[in-house]
Design an enzyme around this catalytic site. Sequence first.
Site, short mmCIF file in Angstrom:
data_model
loop_
_atom_site.label_atom_id
_atom_site.label_comp_id
_atom_site.label_asym_id
_atom_site.label_seq_id
_atom_site.Cartn_x
_atom_site.Cartn_y
_atom_site.Cartn_z
N SER A 262 6.49 -3.33 -1.60
CA SER A 262 6.76 -3.33 -3.03
C SER A 262 5.70 -4.19 -3.74
O SER A 262 4.51 -3.90 -3.62
CB SER A 262 8.19 -3.81 -3.31
OG SER A 262 8.56 -3.55 -4.64
N GLU A 374 12.53 6.58 -2.76
CA GLU A 374 12.28 5.26 -3.33
C GLU A 374 13.19 4.96 -4.54
O GLU A 374 13.85 3.93 -4.61
CB GLU A 374 10.82 5.15 -3.81
CG GLU A 374 9.78 5.25 -2.72
CD GLU A 374 9.41 3.92 -2.10
OE1 GLU A 374 10.10 2.91 -2.37
OE2 GLU A 374 8.43 3.88 -1.35
N HIS A 480 13.99 2.58 -1.66
CA HIS A 480 13.01 1.51 -1.75
C HIS A 480 13.47 0.32 -0.90
O HIS A 480 14.62 -0.10 -0.97
CB HIS A 480 12.88 1.10 -3.22
CG HIS A 480 11.77 0.14 -3.49
ND1 HIS A 480 10.44 0.49 -3.37
CD2 HIS A 480 11.78 -1.16 -3.91
CE1 HIS A 480 9.69 -0.54 -3.71
NE2 HIS A 480 10.48 -1.55 -4.02
#
Length: 570
Positions: A262, A374, A480
Amino acid sequence: MSSTQQTPQSRRLPGPARPPADHPPNDGRRTATWMFMNWTRWRVRTWMAVAGLTLGALVAAAPAVSASTLGGQAAASGSGPVVGTTNGPVRGLANGAVDEFLGIPYAAPPVGALRWQPPQPGASWSGVRDATRFAPHCPQPATLFGQASMSEDCLYLNVFTPSHQQAGSHFPVMVWIHGGGLVTGESNDFDPTPLVADGVTVVTINYRLGALGFLAHPALADAAGQSGDYGLEDQQAALRWEQRNIASFGGNPRDVTVFGESAGGLSTLSQVASPQARGLFERAIVESGSYNLTQAPLSGAEAAGEAFAAKAGCASQTAACLRSLPVSTILADQNAAGYTPNINSEVLPETLKTAFATGDFNRVPIINGTNRDEWRLFVALSELAGRPVTASNYQSMISATLGVPSAVAAVIAAKYPPTAFPSPAIALGAVGTDAIFACPALTIDQSVSRFVPTFGYEFSDENAPELFLPPVSFPYGAAHASEIQYLMGLPTAAFPKALSAPQQHLATIMKRYWTNFARRGFPASFGTPFWPLFTSTGRQMQSLAPAAPRTETDFASTHDCAFWTALEGG
């Protein structure tokens, strides 16, 4: 000395002078395209901040560790392993097959006059410093993705290395940069011992976050007129500490892989593009870090910094006022949309998209990948906050997610009709995944593969446990951050769950892929499924799903990247 001046030792390392990038084009159609994509990036930053700040009350804030309790000068006795560093010896913990050295300072505390300065060398100590507990992490509120902290004295790292290593051991080194939208997160959320078991040394780091790490302001500019990106410079300072010291821990300073997820993935991309990071690592692994390839120019970032100063009570717009602000005021008044790196001729001379397209980056082998679902994490955050996606608000949610006008949202909704998905929430998850993560990741792969060995992946376990959020009305899928648990332990996760036997098998393969790549620049080896190079013609990627990965070639079509490229005007 004026507020815009700095002492010589505080200046950044010199970087090549380059012209500013990312100005809008002159013709109307492409100007509209430029505006659309930049609004998209701004909305991404907003959602990344939401990921860190929404529903923080669901997680109790862990108490910050006081610097005075860390052993500071010396640990008079103890049986843990002792290793020498350039600042003095440290005593760690023997934890089975892994030796742990926690809370080692890699730079001076960035407090007082050193706030919003590039990191400075840390002080040495006499005796043996205790390195058996994590040190304070950087200031942030309590959230689902980070523990509360008010300590600016936070530039510490941790070393995890195979125990009982022989003298002269040279394990590959992996340096982990945590995520959290550059506003939350800390090194002690991650237990890398599963990677260490595969024969590598792992370093995890803290770095300055939010306004304290990424505020740009004219009053903070150095002699070259540059400001911002202090968090990226912290990461570089940690990498330089590792270059000087990791051999004492059994690691090889000439065999370093930087990796992150991330915002940690975005940071990794930024280090690949930064001339100041040249020579600090040999390989890079980017997990879900492709969400912002177009950085703000310095002028825009500094204008935002001036707005912050006014809001925080510094009408004088001076460095002295900014450096006197309480941490609580900075956290309360920092940009709610979060922070990203800005163009800075010394740290990040051009946008990531430009650097990778032109080959103007540190040419190291790269693993780059995303997760198949995600954006479902962010859709879940919205639902948990009382804003579920419905058939009636679907188009407006597209507008809010991507920051596009209703006419553009209607085009997107026609391409991604909610009736074609199990629910409107999953439809919006597909929109966000494709537009913000998947197709930008493909852009990176296509660019960098022209210059360096590139390995693309998609983490595709549709049943991956969700460790950060409670159940919602739709399945999280491969959301995610869901791949991290297959590589490392997550001891502070709010909703811990165990992997099934097939998932454990996938985790074993993924760890070997990551450590093989760190060891020799190629992820596959005897005993793991073959992982081919990505090329712009073949576009082969590795699908990471139980029980064993396989190669796929339909990533672009699965995520409708041609549609998004056309919408962008490319």
